[in-house]
Design a protein around this motif. Sequence first.
Motif, PDB file in Angstrom:
ATOM      1  N   THR A   1      10.519 -11.165  24.759  1.00  0.00           N
ATOM      2  CA  THR A   1       9.769  -9.914  24.632  1.00  0.00           C
ATOM      3  C   THR A   1       9.455  -9.513  23.196  1.00  0.00           C
ATOM      4  OG1 THR A   1      11.859  -8.668  24.671  1.00  0.00           O
ATOM      5  CG2 THR A   1      10.740  -9.021  26.782  1.00  0.00           C
ATOM      6  N   ARG A   2       9.881 -10.312  22.225  1.00  0.00           N
ATOM      7  CA  ARG A   2       9.677  -9.879  20.844  1.00  0.00           C
ATOM      8  C   ARG A   2       8.201  -9.870  20.432  1.00  0.00           C
ATOM      9  NH1 ARG A   2      12.805 -14.979  18.489  1.00  0.00           N
ATOM     10  NH2 ARG A   2      14.473 -13.452  18.837  1.00  0.00           N
TER      11      ARG A   2
ATOM     12  N   ARG B   1      12.431  -0.859  22.404  1.00  0.00           N
ATOM     13  CA  ARG B   1      11.752  -1.593  21.328  1.00  0.00           C
ATOM     14  C   ARG B   1      12.712  -2.451  20.508  1.00  0.00           C
ATOM     15  NH1 ARG B   1      12.365   3.683  20.099  1.00  0.00           N
ATOM     16  NH2 ARG B   1      12.962   4.329  17.988  1.00  0.00           N
TER      17      ARG B   1
ATOM     18  N   ARG C   1       8.875   0.914  27.042  1.00  0.00           N
ATOM     19  CA  ARG C   1       8.600   0.122  25.840  1.00  0.00           C
ATOM     20  C   ARG C   1       9.152   0.809  24.592  1.00  0.00           C
ATOM     21  NH1 ARG C   1       7.693  -3.210  29.203  1.00  0.00           N
ATOM     22  NH2 ARG C   1       5.803  -4.460  29.445  1.00  0.00           N
TER      23      ARG C   1
ATOM     24  N   ASP D   1      13.854  -5.330  22.766  1.00  0.00           N
ATOM     25  CA  ASP D   1      12.765  -6.295  22.908  1.00  0.00           C
ATOM     26  C   ASP D   1      12.628  -7.166  21.655  1.00  0.00           C
ATOM     27  OD1 ASP D   1      12.153  -5.442  25.426  1.00  0.00           O
ATOM     28  OD2 ASP D   1      10.489  -4.158  24.831  1.00  0.00           O
TER      29      ASP D   1
ATOM     30  N   SER E   1       6.447  -6.247  17.659  1.00  0.00           N
ATOM     31  CA  SER E   1       5.607  -7.036  16.751  1.00  0.00           C
ATOM     32  C   SER E   1       4.852  -6.179  15.745  1.00  0.00           C
ATOM     33  CB  SER E   1       4.598  -7.864  17.565  1.00  0.00           C
ATOM     34  OG  SER E   1       3.701  -7.018  18.268  1.00  0.00           O
TER      35      SER E   1
ATOM     36  N   ARG F   1       5.897  -8.341  22.170  1.00  0.00           N
ATOM     37  CA  ARG F   1       5.278  -7.119  22.678  1.00  0.00           C
ATOM     38  C   ARG F   1       4.800  -6.237  21.521  1.00  0.00           C
ATOM     39  NH1 ARG F   1       9.515  -5.680  27.651  1.00  0.00           N
ATOM     40  NH2 ARG F   1       8.608  -7.167  29.154  1.00  0.00           N
ATOM     41  N   GLU F   2       3.956  -5.272  21.854  1.00  0.00           N
ATOM     42  CA  GLU F   2       3.237  -4.523  20.823  1.00  0.00           C
ATOM     43  C   GLU F   2       4.148  -3.756  19.864  1.00  0.00           C
ATOM     44  OE1 GLU F   2       2.502  -4.684  23.951  1.00  0.00           O
ATOM     45  OE2 GLU F   2       0.467  -5.506  24.034  1.00  0.00           O
TER      46      GLU F   2
END
Length: 261
Positions: free
Chosen positions: A41-42, A32, A28, A35, A48, A44-45
């Motif tokens: 996947t944008r 990043r 991840r 993603d 975002s 994801r923690e």
Amino acid sequence: GGIPSARVLALVVLCAVAARTAAMAFNRWLDRDLDRANPRTRGRELPSGVLRPDHVLALVVASSLVFIVGAFALNTLSGWLSFPVLGVLLSYSAVKRFHWLAHGVLGLSLALAPLGAWLAVTGSLEGDLRVPLALAAAVLLWVAGFDLIYSCQDAEHDRKSRLHSIPARFGVARALQLSSLLHLFTVLLLVLVARSAHLSWIFYAVVAVASVLLVVQHRIVRPGDLSRVNVAFFTLNGWVSVVLFLGTALDLAVHSPGGPL
């Protein structure tokens, strides 16, 4: 030689959780920006903004240290081998940047688990390794196969981002065909595990159930319809692992001379 001690089992579980946490968090962290550019996947923690990159990187370091310390607590050889194993686990995220065999690296990462478990219990890589090697090969092909299915949904994004994957390189249809072939050999290797370990009809029965689950996932995912990829990747493969684990435990409990039943 019977069931491992509670201490060994606890350390194996600790190492497995720590290794998986380190690998997932590193993936991840490294991906990043990719993603963020991918509509799938944008959310994801990290992309975002829910988590900070330095916090995730700290988790990678902490988990890696737990894995190494846990491996040394098992035995010295496990401890020293934890370093190259960790290198393999963390390399998957980088490999897809330059080669389409990244799916195999992911499979290898999980295939190391049966060999690691053998080493954790025995303290060496001596003796009859047919069972752990056959099981490791089965895991490698199984994981690479279902990762092929999962990566099909990102084939177009991978091409645009210059990432390497089999679906992006050879097309979704061929990727799914290869996935089916890998899962066929997975089943054959599981049969070899059963024969080498002298398991009973119980294990053969759960291999048959697992085979049906593998067939179902290949029937619900088609080159022109990837809407059920998550069902195939997460749900059905999750049940494959549960069925195989429970079947193996039951087989050993019923038929092993030192089994609890």
